[in-house]
Scaffold this motif. Structure first.
Motif, short mmCIF file in Angstrom:
data_model
loop_
_atom_site.label_atom_id
_atom_site.label_comp_id
_atom_site.label_asym_id
_atom_site.label_seq_id
_atom_site.Cartn_x
_atom_site.Cartn_y
_atom_site.Cartn_z
N LEU A 1 0.83 -1.20 0.00
CA LEU A 1 0.00 0.00 0.00
C LEU A 1 0.87 1.26 0.00
N PHE A 2 1.99 1.22 0.71
CA PHE A 2 2.88 2.38 0.77
C PHE A 2 3.61 2.59 -0.56
N ALA A 3 4.11 1.50 -1.12
CA ALA A 3 5.05 1.62 -2.25
C ALA A 3 4.49 1.16 -3.59
N LEU B 1 13.12 9.17 -9.05
CA LEU B 1 13.55 8.12 -8.13
C LEU B 1 13.67 8.66 -6.71
N SER B 2 14.30 9.81 -6.56
CA SER B 2 14.46 10.41 -5.23
C SER B 2 13.10 10.71 -4.61
N ALA B 3 12.19 11.29 -5.40
CA ALA B 3 10.85 11.61 -4.89
C ALA B 3 10.10 10.35 -4.49
N SER B 4 10.27 9.26 -5.24
CA SER B 4 9.61 8.00 -4.91
C SER B 4 10.09 7.46 -3.57
N LEU B 5 11.39 7.47 -3.37
CA LEU B 5 11.96 7.00 -2.11
C LEU B 5 11.50 7.89 -0.94
N GLN B 6 11.50 9.20 -1.16
CA GLN B 6 11.07 10.12 -0.09
C GLN B 6 9.61 9.91 0.28
N LEU B 7 8.76 9.73 -0.72
CA LEU B 7 7.33 9.54 -0.46
C LEU B 7 7.09 8.26 0.34
N VAL B 8 7.79 7.20 -0.02
CA VAL B 8 7.64 5.93 0.70
C VAL B 8 8.17 6.05 2.12
N LEU B 9 9.31 6.69 2.29
CA LEU B 9 9.91 6.83 3.61
C LEU B 9 9.03 7.63 4.56
N ILE B 10 8.36 8.66 4.06
CA ILE B 10 7.45 9.45 4.90
C ILE B 10 6.35 8.56 5.47
N GLN B 11 5.77 7.73 4.62
CA GLN B 11 4.70 6.84 5.07
C GLN B 11 5.22 5.78 6.05
N VAL B 12 6.40 5.25 5.75
CA VAL B 12 6.97 4.21 6.63
C VAL B 12 7.28 4.78 8.00
N ILE B 13 7.84 5.98 8.04
CA ILE B 13 8.17 6.60 9.33
C ILE B 13 6.91 6.75 10.20
N ILE B 14 5.81 7.18 9.59
CA ILE B 14 4.56 7.31 10.34
C ILE B 14 4.11 5.94 10.87
N ALA B 15 4.20 4.93 10.01
CA ALA B 15 3.80 3.58 10.42
C ALA B 15 4.71 3.04 11.53
N GLU B 16 6.03 3.32 11.43
CA GLU B 16 6.98 2.85 12.45
C GLU B 16 6.69 3.50 13.80
#
Length: 419
Positions: free
Chosen positions: A62-64, A88-103
């Motif tokens: 769902l995140f990525a 590519l950078s924007a894709s990684l940043q977008l995923v990381l933002i969501q993962v950080i919230i989930a973590e």
């Protein structure tokens, strides 16, 4: 009215070889891995571990998943290397933002005592991060036509899981903890390798808001498809766990993997080869070519599928002995054969679904997946309650058959009278 579709047909025989080799070898190693990890964890521990890890894969998808699809699309729309690296950078940043919230949420659950043990907590956090980065790395490597490295990533991950399970078992981990620890550590190493391959192509600290917004605009309407796709592909094991328990689900997962992975792999390989030709036929509005390409795709799946099914039938005693731990062999023969034909039908369903994607009828694709979900929930659960594991496998076959019928009907409707 069919609009002009941009198509990239730059797909060499070397690329096809690595796609096929990566899919075949990783599928085989995954099945062997189930045999090894099943020996160490037992059927119930294996079932619980795979079910829990499946939830992590759902969240990662769902995140990525939508972001990786957007990355794959816009990669070919950009002509400059700089713009592609920004994507590519924007894709990684977008995923990381969501993962950080989930973590953060997972951490609060752990502190509140909702996550049992440090092994569970650390496995969840690590796996969620790296499994969320995996689709982005894969989408980039595929767009770059670096199929050798993509295949290496698949094989490396499949090889690491049983090796790590063996290692963790000697450190005292058992049951569910062993599965989670080995799968999570494998994700760190395999995705870490892929990140090293793309590290020079990205600047993770340089934020481009317009690129992130573009990815969100295209990708996030696809979240529903990602969710439904996951449920249709993995939901049967959760339905069986609800009806018959985690141990039964573990036996089913191991047996159905032997029967189901090969047709799914065939479906993915033939999709990689035939999909650009289907898109080309639709782009040129050549419905005769569309019919012939679709027929060729179907014949390829059926021809190879039927040959492999005969081989599985005759070599079933060897398959049971060497690919399944002793605790997993009860009733496995029937589950393997039924699962093979169920996933062969699922592979055929790729054809009308990809036609719908090419026509940009993503809503109809969601309808197909939602119907598959409803069929599966009813047939797998009730057939499982009445007839046990064999009945659950037959319920999956019935659900995939009905899903195929719906997808064919919607594809014909979308194409109109021209076809």
């Amino acid at each position: 009215m069919i609009e002009k579709i941009k198509v990239n047909l730059n797909f060499s025989s070397d690329s096809m070889f690595w796609v096929m080799f990566g899919a075949l070898f990783s599928a085989f190693v995954t099945i062997i891995g189930f045999r090894v990890t099943g020996e160490f964890s037992g059927a119930e521990g294996f079932g619980n571990g795979v079910l829990r890890y499946g939830i992590i894969l759902l969240l990662a998808g769902l995140f990525a998943g939508p972001t990786s699809q957007a990355l794959g699309k816009y990669y070919f729309d950009e002509s400059s290397f700089e713009k592609r690296t920004e994507l590519l950078s924007a894709s990684l940043q977008l995923v990381l933002i969501q993962v950080i919230i989930a973590e953060i949420i997972v951490t609060f659950c752990y502190l509140a005592g909702k996550v049992n043990g440090v092994i569970y907590f650390s496995s969840y956090c690590v796996a969620l991060l790296f499994e969320s980065l995996r689709p982005i790395c894969s989408a980039w490597l595929q767009s770059e036509r670096r199929f050798f490295y993509y295949a290496v990533g698949l094989i490396f991950d499949a090889l690491l899981r049983p090796v790590l399970a063996w290692g963790f078992s000697h450190l005292g981990l058992i049951s569910t903890e062993l599965i989670l620890a080995s799968y999570a550590t494998s994700s760190v190493l395999s995705v870490g390798l892929m990140l090293l391959l793309i590290a020079k192509k990205t600047d993770i600290l340089h934020i481009k808001i317009e690129q992130i917004l573009k990815l969100i605009k295209y990708g996030y309407p696809l979240i529903t498809n990602s969710l439904l796709g996951w449920i249709v592909s993995a939901g049967d094991r959760y339905v069986i766990a609800a009806a018959l328990g985690a141990e039964a689900s573990g036996i089913y997962i191991a047996a159905s993997a032997i029967g189901g992975r090969i047709p799914l792999m065939l479906g993915n390989v033939f999709e990689t080869y035939h999909r650009p030709q289907i898109y080309e036929a639709l782009a040129s509005k050549s419905f005769e070519k569309l019919r012939s390409r679709s027929k060729k795709w179907l014949i390829d799946i059926l021809r190879f599928g039927l040959m492999i099914s005969v081989a599985i039938f005759f070599f079933m005693p060897i398959i049971e002995k060497y690919l399944l731990a002793s605790e997993f062999r009860a009733g496995a023969k029937i589950i393997i054969m039924i699962s093979f034909f169920a996933y062969l039908i699922s592979a055929i369903c790729f054809i009308p679904q990809r036609i719908l994607y090419a026509l940009e009828k993503t809503g109809l694709v969601s309808t197909v997946e939602f119907s598959g979900l409803l069929f599966m929930g009813v047939t797998v659960y009730f057939c499982g309650l009445v007839f046990g594991l064999n009945g659950a496998a037959m319920g999956l076959l019935l659900a995939f058959t009905m899903r195929l019928i719906v997808s064919i009907a919607l594809a014909k409707r979308a194409l109109g009278p021209s076809i």
